[in-house]
Structures are given as structure tokens and as C-alpha cells.
Enzyme design. Structure first.
Site, PDB file in Angstrom:
ATOM      1  N   ARG A 169      -1.949  -8.409  -2.130  1.00 17.76           N
ATOM      2  CA  ARG A 169      -3.187  -9.035  -2.614  1.00 17.76           C
ATOM      3  C   ARG A 169      -3.401  -8.717  -4.090  1.00 17.76           C
ATOM      4  NH1 ARG A 169      -7.551  -7.309   1.704  1.00 17.76           N
ATOM      5  NH2 ARG A 169      -6.251  -5.496   1.395  1.00 17.76           N
ATOM      6  N   ILE A 207       6.478  -3.683  11.002  1.00 15.76           N
ATOM      7  CA  ILE A 207       5.925  -2.390  11.473  1.00 15.76           C
ATOM      8  C   ILE A 207       4.413  -2.362  11.226  1.00 15.76           C
ATOM      9  CG2 ILE A 207       8.042  -1.051  11.186  1.00 15.76           C
ATOM     10  CD1 ILE A 207       6.678   0.111   8.577  1.00 15.76           C
ATOM     11  N   GLY A 211       0.854  -1.195   0.000  1.00 10.38           N
ATOM     12  CA  GLY A 211       0.000   0.000   0.000  1.00 10.38           C
ATOM     13  C   GLY A 211       0.884   1.238   0.000  1.00 10.38           C
ATOM     14  N   ARG A 212       0.328   2.324   0.507  1.00  9.51           N
ATOM     15  CA  ARG A 212       1.066   3.599   0.482  1.00  9.51           C
ATOM     16  C   ARG A 212       2.395   3.505   1.227  1.00  9.51           C
ATOM     17  NH1 ARG A 212      -4.728   6.007   1.199  1.00  9.51           N
ATOM     18  NH2 ARG A 212      -4.748   4.262   2.626  1.00  9.51           N
ATOM     19  N   ILE A 213       2.381   2.874   2.417  1.00  5.22           N
ATOM     20  CA  ILE A 213       3.619   2.826   3.223  1.00  5.22           C
ATOM     21  C   ILE A 213       4.620   1.868   2.575  1.00  5.22           C
ATOM     22  CG2 ILE A 213       4.585   2.280   5.505  1.00  5.22           C
ATOM     23  CD1 ILE A 213       1.792   3.072   6.676  1.00  5.22           C
ATOM     24  N   HIS A 273       5.754   0.216  19.361  1.00  5.72           N
ATOM     25  CA  HIS A 273       4.720   0.706  18.429  1.00  5.72           C
ATOM     26  C   HIS A 273       4.840   2.224  18.225  1.00  5.72           C
ATOM     27  CE1 HIS A 273       0.480  -0.365  16.771  1.00  5.72           C
ATOM     28  NE2 HIS A 273       0.998   0.645  16.099  1.00  5.72           N
ATOM     29  N   ILE A 274       5.985   2.626  17.665  1.00  5.80           N
ATOM     30  CA  ILE A 274       6.247   4.065  17.514  1.00  5.80           C
ATOM     31  C   ILE A 274       6.514   4.471  16.067  1.00  5.80           C
ATOM     32  CG2 ILE A 274       7.083   4.441  19.877  1.00  5.80           C
ATOM     33  CD1 ILE A 274       9.984   4.279  18.687  1.00  5.80           C
ATOM     34  N   ARG A 317       1.292  -4.921  12.174  1.00 12.59           N
ATOM     35  CA  ARG A 317       0.455  -5.193  13.346  1.00 12.59           C
ATOM     36  C   ARG A 317       0.931  -6.463  14.013  1.00 12.59           C
ATOM     37  NH1 ARG A 317      -1.110  -0.913  13.574  1.00 12.59           N
ATOM     38  NH2 ARG A 317      -3.202  -0.033  13.585  1.00 12.59           N
ATOM     39  N   GLU A 332       0.122  -6.728  22.451  1.00 12.84           N
ATOM     40  CA  GLU A 332       0.835  -5.593  23.043  1.00 12.84           C
ATOM     41  C   GLU A 332      -0.097  -4.793  23.956  1.00 12.84           C
ATOM     42  OE1 GLU A 332       1.924  -3.971  19.141  1.00 12.84           O
ATOM     43  OE2 GLU A 332       0.722  -2.217  19.581  1.00 12.84           O
TER      44      GLU A 332
HETATM   45  C1  8YV Z   1      -0.957   4.526  15.581  1.00 10.47           C
HETATM   46  C2  8YV Z   1      -0.624   2.788  13.777  1.00 10.47           C
HETATM   47  O1  8YV Z   1      -0.245   5.525  16.191  1.00 10.47           O
HETATM   48  O2  8YV Z   1      -1.704   4.226  12.265  1.00 10.47           O
HETATM   49  C3  8YV Z   1      -1.567   3.079  12.670  1.00 10.47           C
HETATM   50  O3  8YV Z   1      -2.205   2.130  12.174  1.00 10.47           O
HETATM   51  O4  8YV Z   1      -0.296   1.678  14.019  1.00 10.47           O
HETATM   52  C4  8YV Z   1      -0.039   3.912  14.552  1.00 10.47           C
HETATM   53  O5  8YV Z   1       0.362   4.910  13.652  1.00 10.47           O
HETATM   54  C5  8YV Z   1      -1.440   3.585  16.635  1.00 10.47           C
HETATM   55  O6  8YV Z   1      -2.169   2.543  16.080  1.00 10.47           O
HETATM   56  C6  8YV Z   1      -2.301   4.307  17.666  1.00 10.47           C
HETATM   57  O7  8YV Z   1      -3.638   4.432  17.284  1.00 10.47           O
END
Ligand code: 8YV
Length: 331
Positions: free
Chosen positions: A179, A238, A156-158, A287-288, A240, A269
Site C-alpha cells: 500500500r 502465508i 511489512g515486517r515479515i 497454518h503453521i 490469510r 480453514e
Molecule cells: C497464529 C497467525 O498462530 O499471527 C498470525 O497472524 O496467522 C499465526 O501466527 C494464528 O493466527 C493463531 O492465532
């Protein structure tokens, strides 16, 4: 005259609260603890909108127990904490925060990949522990990044922003699996080649996961997939927690079946699988990936604007279930 009321489930930037206060009575959880499902439902009574984060589960039960709720705006691009079909059925609009975090999250993905390949935290711990008493030629020798093969699962975008960094900045050969395949122009711009998942696992020197979590992507990387990777490869997640089988990964790292991993997200988490805390060849962050001040503010502002725009004009900026507008959305 009483104004409509909304809830902000976690602490956000004061200017975001002020922005919302121009339109609504704002109840905000400045204590910043994660509200239990019962507390959440209680705080949502009488609220027409809510700004939420990935920590709160918003499903049909919440929608049913909060009959005045019209919009939930996630401060995240990922929305696996929402049951969107159930929210649609209940007439509750859902929004997320795409685009504003793409480049920042890609920067972090690359930073984590590099830290993992070049053994950054492992070597820092060694130094801080006072163990550095002589230099050696092979000390913390890691894996090459430039010129290597970057494998991206989820384009996707990222994923595309990471591909550009790898191909244009580091001369990496980029392969991806998704996909659906990208159009030829985007593939050319990202210098990325589409491959099946088995080829991705087999050929990547550095595999990075950037796909959304769903029932289909649960444990997309487990023992069987790790077994197909090169023993010299690294894995960076990065996306989930739950996409990787953390127990299987910890075992593989311990036995050096792959070289190293970089993890920003975890199953369950903020708990982290205890075995991941004891293996040296893993870089762990809480998760940063989207955490710069500018980007986190932009995410919270976009969530606020979604609530304001939907409740004042009926037109949210980044809806997930726009099809309910005018057709079943709560009035
Ligand atoms: C969020 C993230 O900061 O955007 C997402 O999907 O995983 C993070 O950028 C985090 O989920 C808090 O809501």
C-alpha cells in the site's frame, strides 16, 4: 478478596497460565475445541480480559454481550478476527503480537517457497508410495530459487524479513508491492525494488503473499491475477485465507497455468477446497508459519503481558486501539 477473572479461549503453555494466575482467576479452555459464538459469550460472562486466537470472532456483539470485558489480546499478529472499530466504540482494548514472530514466520515462508519450487512434498509422496524404481535426469525437476526474481505482495515486517533472506541469502532479485512504499534506507537494506501490482505479477518467478486480510485484500489473487503470472511461476500464501481465490487457484494449478503453489492458509480453514487436495503441484500446510515452540510461547506470553499490563497499569505493550485509553475505554 475476589480477583478479576479472565478467559483463555484455547489451550496454551502451562507457564503462560501460571503467569496469568499471579494476577487473575483464570478460566482456560483446556479441551481446546473452538468455542461457538454462544459458548464464547457464556464463558466471557464476568471476565475482564481474554486471550484469543484467530479462530474466535470478537466483534461489537461480543463486546455488547460481555459488559465487563475490557481487553481482548489476540495470540496472533493478524487480527482480522477482531472488529477493531466496533471494539473501540464499545471501549474494549484490543492487542496483537507483532515482532515476536517475524523471523520465524519469514523462515517458514521461505521453507514453503522452496518446497514449492523444488517439488518437495510431491516427490516425497512418490517415494513413500513405492513408485521410485529408477532415477531419471528430469525427475521432479523444479524451478530455480537462487538468482530468480522474488515478488513480495505486502511489505511489512515479515515481508521485509523474507526480502532479506531472498536478497542476501539466495542472491534473488527482490521486487515488492505494498500500500505504501518503504523508505529508501529500508529498500536498500532489503535490496528490494518497489513496483506496481501488474509488474509484480508479470515479473515474479516466485510470488509470496504477506499482506493482512481486509475487505480490500479479499481475492487480491484470483483468476485475472494468476493469468498475468508466468506459467513457470510459483505462488506462496502465508498471509490469510481469502486473499487468494482458492477455487480459481486450484483450476489454474490443474491446467498448469502456473507451475505450483504453497499454501499455509485457506478460505474457510480448517476446511480446504477439495480441488486443492487433488492437484499434485501444491504444497499444503495447516497454518503453521509461526509454529516453533519458542515463538508460539513468546506470542502467548506477549498476549498475557498485554492483559496484565493493561489491567494493572493501564499501559498495554502492543495495542491496536491505544487511542481509547483514557478516552472511552471501559473502566
Ligand atoms: C497464529 C497467525 O498462530 O499471527 C498470525 O497472524 O496467522 C499465526 O501466527 C494464528 O493466527 C493463531 O492465532
Amino acid at each position: 478478596m475476589t480477583r478479576p477473572a479472565i478467559l483463555i479461549t484455547r489451550k496454551v503453555f502451562p507457564d503462560v497460565v501460571e503467569h496469568l494466575r499471579q494476577h487473575f482467576d483464570v478460566d482456560h479452555n483446556d479441551a481446546d475445541g473452538v468455542l461457538s459464538p454462544a459458548q464464547l459469550i457464556e464463558r466471557l460472562q464476568g471476565k475482564v480480559g481474554a486471550l484469543t486466537t484467530g479462530s474466535e470472532r470478537i466483534d461489537g456483539a461480543v463486546a455488547g454481550a460481555c459488559p465487563q470485558l475490557r481487553i481482548v489480546a489476540n495470540i496472533a499478529v493478524g487480527y482480522n478476527n477482531f472488529d477493531v472499530p466496533a471494539l473501540s466504540a464499545a471501549g474494549v482494548l484490543a492487542t496483537n503480537t507483532p515482532d515476536v514472530l517475524t523471523e520465524t514466520t519469514a523462515d517458514f515462508g521461505f521453507a514453503l517457497l522452496m518446497a514449492t519450487a523444488r517439488r518437495l512434498t510431491e516427490s516425497e509422496h512418490f517415494l513413500r508410495a513405492g513408485q521410485w524404481n529408477r532415477w531419471a535426469l528430469d525427475m521432479f525437476a523444479g524451478a530455480e530459487v537462487h538468482g530468480s526474481t522474488l515478488g513480495i505482495l505486502g511489505m511489512g515486517r515479515i515481508g521485509q524479513a523474507i526480502a532479506r533472506r531472498g536478497a542476501h541469502g539466495f542472491g534473488m532479485k527482490v521486487i515488492y508491492h505494498n500500500r505504501s512504499r518503504l523508505d529508501a534506507a529500508t529498500e536498500a537494506e532489503c535490496k528490494a525494488r518497489y513496483v506496481d501490482k501488474a509488474t509484480l505479477l508479470r515479473e515474479a518467478d516466485h510470488l509470496i503473499l504477506v499482506l493482512p486480510y481486509s475487505a480490500e485484500s479479499h481475492h487480491a489473487i484470483g483468476a485475472a491475477e494468476i493469468a498475468q503470472m508466468k506459467p513457470t511461476a510459483t505462488l506462496t500464501n502465508i498471509a490469510r485465507g481469502g486473499i487468494v481465490d482458492d477455487a480459481a487457484l486450484a483450476a489454474a494449478l490443474k491446467e498448469r497455468r502456473i507451475a505450483a503453489a504453497g499454501l499455509d492458509v485457506f478460505e474457510g480453514e480448517p476446511k480446504v477446497h477439495p480441488d486443492l487436495l487433488t492437484v499434485p503441484n501444491v504444497v499444503l500446510t495447516p497454518h503453521i508459519a509461526s509454529a516453533t515452540i519458542q515463538t508460539r510461547r513468546a506470542m502467548a506470553m506477549l498476549a498475557a503481558d498485554n492483559v496484565i499490563d493493561y489491567l494493572t497499569t493501564g499501559q498495554p505493550r502492543t495495542p491496536l486501539n491505544a487511542d481509547i485509553i483514557g478516552k472511552g475505554a471501559r473502566p
